[in-house]
Design a protein around this motif. Structure first.
Motif, PDB file in Angstrom:
ATOM      1  N   THR A 148       0.361  -2.919 -37.728  1.00 16.49           N
ATOM      2  CA  THR A 148       0.402  -3.889 -39.679  1.00 16.49           C
ATOM      3  C   THR A 148      -1.162  -3.627 -40.493  1.00 16.49           C
ATOM      4  O   THR A 148      -1.198  -2.805 -41.585  1.00 16.49           O
ATOM      5  N   MET A 149      -2.357  -3.102 -39.667  1.00 15.81           N
ATOM      6  CA  MET A 149      -3.137  -3.125 -39.660  1.00 15.81           C
ATOM      7  C   MET A 149      -3.250  -1.485 -39.910  1.00 15.81           C
ATOM      8  O   MET A 149      -4.103  -1.025 -41.877  1.00 15.81           O
ATOM      9  N   ALA A 150      -2.518  -0.899 -40.054  1.00 19.65           N
ATOM     10  CA  ALA A 150      -2.324   0.868 -40.318  1.00 19.65           C
ATOM     11  C   ALA A 150      -1.782   0.971 -41.378  1.00 19.65           C
ATOM     12  O   ALA A 150      -1.903   1.860 -42.258  1.00 19.65           O
ATOM     13  N   ALA A 151      -0.238   0.075 -41.381  1.00 17.61           N
ATOM     14  CA  ALA A 151       0.660   0.209 -42.857  1.00 17.61           C
ATOM     15  C   ALA A 151      -0.651  -0.600 -43.976  1.00 17.61           C
ATOM     16  O   ALA A 151      -0.331   0.231 -45.362  1.00 17.61           O
ATOM     17  N   ALA A 152      -0.926  -1.925 -43.902  1.00 13.92           N
ATOM     18  CA  ALA A 152      -1.692  -1.707 -44.841  1.00 13.92           C
ATOM     19  C   ALA A 152      -3.037  -1.001 -45.701  1.00 13.92           C
ATOM     20  O   ALA A 152      -3.431  -0.596 -46.529  1.00 13.92           O
ATOM     21  N   LEU A 153      -3.669  -0.529 -44.354  1.00 13.27           N
ATOM     22  CA  LEU A 153      -4.567   0.132 -44.947  1.00 13.27           C
ATOM     23  C   LEU A 153      -4.203   1.112 -45.978  1.00 13.27           C
ATOM     24  O   LEU A 153      -4.958   2.153 -46.718  1.00 13.27           O
ATOM     25  N   PHE A 179      -5.738  -6.880 -48.028  1.00 12.47           N
ATOM     26  CA  PHE A 179      -7.260  -7.243 -48.167  1.00 12.47           C
ATOM     27  C   PHE A 179      -6.664  -8.354 -47.110  1.00 12.47           C
ATOM     28  O   PHE A 179      -6.953  -8.834 -45.745  1.00 12.47           O
ATOM     29  N   ALA A 180      -6.028  -8.974 -47.581  1.00 12.58           N
ATOM     30  CA  ALA A 180      -5.494 -10.667 -46.173  1.00 12.58           C
ATOM     31  C   ALA A 180      -5.066  -9.998 -45.210  1.00 12.58           C
ATOM     32  O   ALA A 180      -4.973 -10.768 -44.316  1.00 12.58           O
ATOM     33  N   VAL A 181      -4.383  -9.051 -45.310  1.00 12.30           N
ATOM     34  CA  VAL A 181      -3.701  -8.442 -43.875  1.00 12.30           C
ATOM     35  C   VAL A 181      -4.389  -8.193 -43.058  1.00 12.30           C
ATOM     36  O   VAL A 181      -4.516  -8.166 -41.976  1.00 12.30           O
ATOM     37  N   VAL A 182      -5.409  -7.104 -43.653  1.00 15.90           N
ATOM     38  CA  VAL A 182      -6.314  -6.521 -42.757  1.00 15.90           C
ATOM     39  C   VAL A 182      -7.057  -7.206 -42.849  1.00 15.90           C
ATOM     40  O   VAL A 182      -7.476  -8.054 -40.750  1.00 15.90           O
ATOM     41  N   ALA A 183      -7.709  -8.535 -43.029  1.00 16.71           N
ATOM     42  CA  ALA A 183      -8.074  -9.464 -42.924  1.00 16.71           C
ATOM     43  C   ALA A 183      -7.568 -10.556 -41.659  1.00 16.71           C
ATOM     44  O   ALA A 183      -7.935 -10.579 -40.727  1.00 16.71           O
ATOM     45  N   LEU A 184      -6.753 -10.414 -41.241  1.00 17.46           N
ATOM     46  CA  LEU A 184      -5.525 -11.238 -40.805  1.00 17.46           C
ATOM     47  C   LEU A 184      -5.385 -11.021 -39.517  1.00 17.46           C
ATOM     48  O   LEU A 184      -5.789 -11.242 -38.055  1.00 17.46           O
ATOM     49  N   GLY A 199      -1.163  -7.017 -29.607  1.00 19.95           N
ATOM     50  CA  GLY A 199      -2.303  -5.735 -30.155  1.00 19.95           C
ATOM     51  C   GLY A 199      -1.476  -4.486 -30.793  1.00 19.95           C
ATOM     52  O   GLY A 199      -2.303  -4.651 -32.397  1.00 19.95           O
ATOM     53  N   THR A 200      -0.351  -4.455 -30.349  1.00 20.65           N
ATOM     54  CA  THR A 200       0.601  -3.503 -31.150  1.00 20.65           C
ATOM     55  C   THR A 200       0.219  -4.319 -32.250  1.00 20.65           C
ATOM     56  O   THR A 200       0.590  -3.354 -33.297  1.00 20.65           O
TER      57      THR A 200
END
Length: 417
Positions: free
Chosen positions: A315-320, A289-294, A309-310
Motif C-alpha cells: 500500500t505504501m508503494a502504491a501511495a509513494l 501522505f495520509a496513507v504513507v503516515a498510516l 506487513g506485506t
C-alpha cells in the motif's frame, strides 16, 4: 520552452513516440543507477562491511544522481533532451564497466564507481521537461506519469542482478547493462527530437537556476518529492537489507520482494498523474501522505510479514508512486514553461536526497537499537507534516498560479487541488 499545440494535436503519433523512447531511456539509466543495491549484501559478506558501510555503498549513487540533476536540468533547458538523453546514457557506460571489470575488490573502488554511477540517476531531469514540452497542460500529468514508469529500471536491476552474478559471474550484469546503454544512446540520437517551437533560454545556467530557486513552487515541490520519490528510492535501495535483517529472508527472496514493491510503485505513478489531471494534484497528494503516515506507523511495530506487513508495504508503494506522479503533474502546470527543466532538476535533487538520508539513518538506527521501528516512526511523522504543508502553502501557491495563468489548467484549474 514552448509547445506548438497545433502541431501536437495534428500529429499525436510523434508525441507518443517521443514519450516511449524517453521512458525507455529513463528505465535503462535507472537500471544502471541501481546495480549496486541488490549486491549490497554480497559485498557486505565479501568485504566484511558494517551495516553503515553497506548503507553508504548503496546510497552514494543516489546522492550523486540527485545533486547532478540540478545542473543537468538546467543544461536540458539549454540543449534539449535530444542531446542530453544520449549524452547521459553514454557517460553512464564508463562507471558501469569500471565496477563490473575492476571495482569489486575494495570498498574504496566501489565507492568511486558508485559516485560516477550516479550520472545515470540524473536522466530524470532530462525527461520531465522533454516530455512536458510535447504535451499540452491538460495532458501533462498523465504524460509525465507514464514517463515516470521508467523508474521501474530499478526493478529490472532487482530481478536480474543477483541471478546474473550467480549464473555468469560478477561482471555479467554490468557488461549487459553497458551494452544496453550503448544501444539506447545510438537509438536516442537518431530518433529523439525536441518539441516544435522549443527555444533555448538566453540566460546563463546560474541565472536560470537562481530564478527557479525564487519560485515558491520549487521549494514546495522539493519537500513533496523528497518524501514521495525519496521514500520510494529509500525502500528500493534498502528494502533487501531491511527484509534480511528484520525478517531473516534469503538474499534472492528479499530482492524479489523489493522488485514487487518497485513494480507497484512504478505502476501507480501514471495513475497519480492521471488522477491529478482529473481531480487535481493537491487532493491526490493529501491522500498519499495520509496513507504513507498510516502504513509507516503500522510497519514501525514490525508486524508479521504475512499478511499485515506485506499489505502495508505494498500500500505504501502504491501511495509513494502515485505521489511522485502527482508532484510532477503539479510542477508541469505550476512552473513557467521555460523553467521546467531547472525546477525539475532542483525538485529531482530533493527527491534523490530524500532517498539518500533514510538508508543511512536506518542503518544507524538499527546499529543503535537493533530495530528499524524508530526510523519508520520518523517517516510517519514527516508524512503528517508534509500533509499539513500540502493543504496550506502548496494549495495557496497552486491557486495563485491558476489565477495568473492565461491558459486553462483543465478540470482542476480552479485551485489545482
Amino acid at each position: 520552452m514552448r509547445t506548438d499545440r497545433a502541431v501536437l494535436r495534428g500529429d499525436t503519433r510523434r508525441p507518443a513516440l517521443m514519450l516511449a523512447v524517453a521512458t525507455v531511456g529513463f528505465a535503462v539509466n535507472f537500471w544502471a543507477w541501481a546495480l549496486l543495491s541488490p549486491l549490497g549484501p554480497r559485498f557486505k559478506e565479501l568485504l566484511g562491511l558494517s551495516a553503515a558501510q553497506q548503507a553508504l555503498l548503496v546510497a552514494v549513487p543516489v546522492v550523486v544522481g540527485s545533486l547532478g540533476r540540478i545542473p543537468v536540468g538546467a543544461l536540458t533547458d539549454r540543449f534539449g533532451g535530444r542531446v542530453m538523453f544520449p549524452l547521459i546514457s553514454a557517460a553512464t557506460i564508463v562507471p558501469v564497466l569500471f565496477i563490473g571489470l575492476a571495482g569489486h575488490g575494495s570498498l574504496v573502488a566501489l565507492l568511486v564507481g558508485g559516485f560516477f554511477l550516479g550520472i545515470g540517476g540524473t536522466v530524470f531531469a532530462v525527461g520531465v521537461p522533454f516530455v512536458s514540452a510535447w504535451f499540452p497542460p491538460e495532458r501533462r500529468g498523465l504524460a509525465v506519469g507514464v514517463f515516470g514508469m521508467g523508474m521501474g529500471g530499478t526493478a529490472i536491476s532487482a530481478l536480474t542482478t543477483v541471478k546474473l552474478v550467480r549464473t555468469g559471474g560478477s561482471a555479467t550484469p554490468f557488461l549487459l547493462t553497458a551494452a544496453v546503454l550503448a544501444v539506447y544512446a545510438v537509438v536516442a540520437w537518431f530518433v529523439l527530437r525536441d518539441a516544435p517551437g522549443r527555444t533555448a533560454p538566453a540566460e546563463s545556467i546560474m541565472a536560470r537556476l537562481a530564478a527557479a530557486v525564487r519560485l515558491p513552487i520549487t521549494w514546495q515541490a522539493c519537500v513533496l518529492y523528497a518524501v514521495t520519490f525519496g521514500g520510494y528510492v529509500a525502500f528500493s535501495v534498502y528494502l533487501p537489507v531491511y527484509l534480511r535483517s528484520a525478517y531473516g529472508l534469503e538474499q534472492a527472496d528479499a530482492a524479489d520482494r523489493m522488485a514487487g514493491f518497485v513494480i507497484l510503485a512504478v505502476a501507480a505513478r501514471p495513475v497519480g498523474g492521471w488522477l491529478s489531471d482529473r481531480i487535481g494534484p493537491i487532493r491526490v497528494l493529501a491522500a498519499v501522505f495520509a496513507v504513507v503516515a498510516l502504513c509507516a506507523t503500522v510497519l514501525a511495530f514490525t508486524p508479521p510479514l504475512m499478511m499485515l506487513g506485506t499489505v502495508a508495504f505494498l500500500t505504501m508503494a502504491a501511495a509513494l508512486g502515485a505521489g511522485s506522479g502527482a508532484t510532477f503533474a503539479l510542477v508541469a502546470v505550476a512552473a513557467p514553461a521555460d523553467k521546467v527543466g531547472s525546477v525539475t532538476g532542483l525538485v529531482g535533487a530533493a527527491g534523490g536526497l530524500g532517498g539518500f538520508v533514510p538508508p543511512v539513518e536506518m542503518g544507524f538506527v538499527y546499529g543503535l537499537f537493533g530495530s528499524y521501528g524508530v526510523g519508520l516512526a520518523l517517516l510517519a511523522g514527516v508524512s503528517v507534516l508534509t500533509l499539513a504543508l500540502t493543504l496550506t502553502a502548496v494549495r495557496a501557491t497552486a491557486r495563485r498560479r491558476s489565477a495568473a495563468r492565461p491558459v486553462p489548467l483543465g478540470p482542476s484549474a480552479e485551485e489545482a487541488r
